[in-house]
Write a protein that holds these residues in place. Structure first.
Motif, short mmCIF file in Angstrom:
data_model
loop_
_atom_site.label_atom_id
_atom_site.label_comp_id
_atom_site.label_asym_id
_atom_site.label_seq_id
_atom_site.Cartn_x
_atom_site.Cartn_y
_atom_site.Cartn_z
N THR A 118 13.54 17.77 42.47
CA THR A 118 14.49 18.21 43.48
C THR A 118 15.40 19.31 42.92
N MET A 119 15.80 19.17 41.66
CA MET A 119 16.67 20.18 41.06
C MET A 119 15.92 21.49 40.81
N VAL A 120 14.63 21.43 40.54
CA VAL A 120 13.84 22.66 40.39
C VAL A 120 13.84 23.43 41.70
N LEU A 121 13.62 22.71 42.80
CA LEU A 121 13.65 23.34 44.12
C LEU A 121 15.06 23.77 44.49
N ALA A 122 16.06 23.00 44.09
CA ALA A 122 17.45 23.37 44.37
C ALA A 122 17.81 24.68 43.70
N ARG A 123 17.28 24.89 42.51
CA ARG A 123 17.57 26.15 41.81
C ARG A 123 17.01 27.34 42.59
N ALA A 124 15.79 27.19 43.10
CA ALA A 124 15.19 28.27 43.90
C ALA A 124 15.94 28.45 45.21
N LEU A 125 16.33 27.35 45.86
CA LEU A 125 17.09 27.43 47.11
C LEU A 125 18.44 28.09 46.87
N ASN A 126 19.10 27.72 45.79
CA ASN A 126 20.38 28.31 45.42
C ASN A 126 20.24 29.82 45.27
N ALA A 127 19.21 30.25 44.56
CA ALA A 127 18.99 31.69 44.35
C ALA A 127 18.71 32.40 45.67
N ALA A 128 17.89 31.79 46.53
CA ALA A 128 17.58 32.40 47.83
C ALA A 128 18.83 32.52 48.69
N LEU A 129 19.66 31.48 48.70
CA LEU A 129 20.91 31.54 49.46
C LEU A 129 21.82 32.65 48.94
N ARG A 130 21.87 32.80 47.63
CA ARG A 130 22.70 33.85 47.03
C ARG A 130 22.20 35.24 47.45
N VAL A 131 20.88 35.45 47.39
CA VAL A 131 20.30 36.74 47.79
C VAL A 131 20.60 37.03 49.26
N ASP A 132 20.59 35.99 50.09
CA ASP A 132 20.84 36.15 51.52
C ASP A 132 22.33 36.28 51.86
N GLY A 133 23.19 36.22 50.85
CA GLY A 133 24.62 36.38 51.10
C GLY A 133 25.37 35.08 51.33
N TYR A 134 24.76 33.95 50.96
CA TYR A 134 25.39 32.63 51.11
C TYR A 134 25.45 31.91 49.77
N PRO A 135 26.18 32.45 48.80
CA PRO A 135 26.20 31.82 47.48
C PRO A 135 26.88 30.45 47.52
N LEU A 136 26.36 29.54 46.72
CA LEU A 136 26.94 28.21 46.58
C LEU A 136 27.76 28.18 45.30
N PRO A 137 28.96 27.62 45.34
CA PRO A 137 29.76 27.54 44.12
C PRO A 137 29.23 26.45 43.20
N ALA A 138 29.43 26.63 41.90
CA ALA A 138 29.10 25.59 40.92
C ALA A 138 30.38 24.80 40.68
N ARG A 139 30.52 23.73 41.39
CA ARG A 139 31.75 22.92 41.33
C ARG A 139 31.64 21.93 40.17
N LEU A 140 32.20 22.31 39.03
CA LEU A 140 32.10 21.49 37.83
C LEU A 140 33.38 20.74 37.51
N ARG A 141 34.50 21.19 38.02
CA ARG A 141 35.79 20.62 37.67
C ARG A 141 35.94 19.22 38.25
N GLN A 142 36.39 18.28 37.41
CA GLN A 142 36.66 16.92 37.88
C GLN A 142 38.14 16.78 38.18
N GLU A 143 38.43 15.95 39.18
CA GLU A 143 39.82 15.68 39.52
C GLU A 143 40.44 14.79 38.45
N PRO A 144 41.70 14.97 38.15
CA PRO A 144 42.36 14.09 37.18
C PRO A 144 42.39 12.66 37.70
N ASP A 145 42.49 11.70 36.76
CA ASP A 145 42.48 10.28 37.13
C ASP A 145 43.62 9.89 38.06
N ASP A 146 44.74 10.58 37.98
CA ASP A 146 45.89 10.22 38.81
C ASP A 146 45.93 10.98 40.14
N ALA A 147 44.85 11.69 40.46
CA ALA A 147 44.80 12.42 41.74
C ALA A 147 44.67 11.44 42.89
#
Length: 156
Positions: A118-147
């Motif tokens: 699924t992640m292999v296909l997600a990588r290709a889908l992500n790239a296609a969306l970016r080329v088409d002008g719909y980039p997906l953000p890489a949301r890596l930041r975690q919320e703090p424990d007290d959020a």
């Protein structure tokens, strides 16, 4: 732990690319629930909005997700707002596919038996969306424990 004041805040909702992906996932789920085959209709809708490549890759990605599911995907009611945890896992993992595949696989572990295809296909889908002008953000930041916990939308 004190949050870094320079860390990006995700106070804004989903990006245009994320909304497109979410809409396609919900259309897929609605058609499945109605007993219809979603492949052609969803691919055509995405081809109209983005490209044939994006439509085809989305279909392949969703078929990979369905083939490896541990349980049915939880989908939020579009009229109630909000995004289910499963929808978030799929959307964020697709955004991570281009930069942090292992993190995306770990995110999908509770949902899928084997997240690697699924992640292999997600990588290709992500790239296609970016080329088409719909980039997906890489949301890596975690919320703090007290959020504070986010408010949940109604579940039907």
């Amino acid at each position: 732990m004190t949050p870094d004041p320079m860390a990006p805040r995700w106070t804004a909702g989903p990006t245009v690319g994320e909304r497109l992906l979410l809409s396609a996932m919900r259309q897929w789920a609605a058609l499945r629930s109605a007993g219809e085959h979603p492949t052609r209709l969803v691919a055509q809708a995405l081809a109209f909005r983005a490209s044939n490549r994006t439509g085809g890759l989305f279909v392949a990605w969703m078929q990979s997700v369905e083939a490896s599911l541990r349980r049915p995907i939880q989908v939020e009611c579009p009229a109630c707002g909000g995004i289910s945890t499963d929808e978030q896992r799929l959307m964020v993992s697709c955004g991570l596919a281009g930069t942090a595949t292992a993190a995306g696989e770990a995110l999908l572990e509770p949902l899928l038996v084997d997240a690697q295809p699924t992640m292999v296909l997600a990588r290709a889908l992500n790239a296609a969306l970016r080329v088409d002008g719909y980039p997906l953000p890489a949301r890596l930041r975690q919320e703090p424990d007290d959020a504070p916990a986010p408010e949940r939308a109604t579940v039907h």
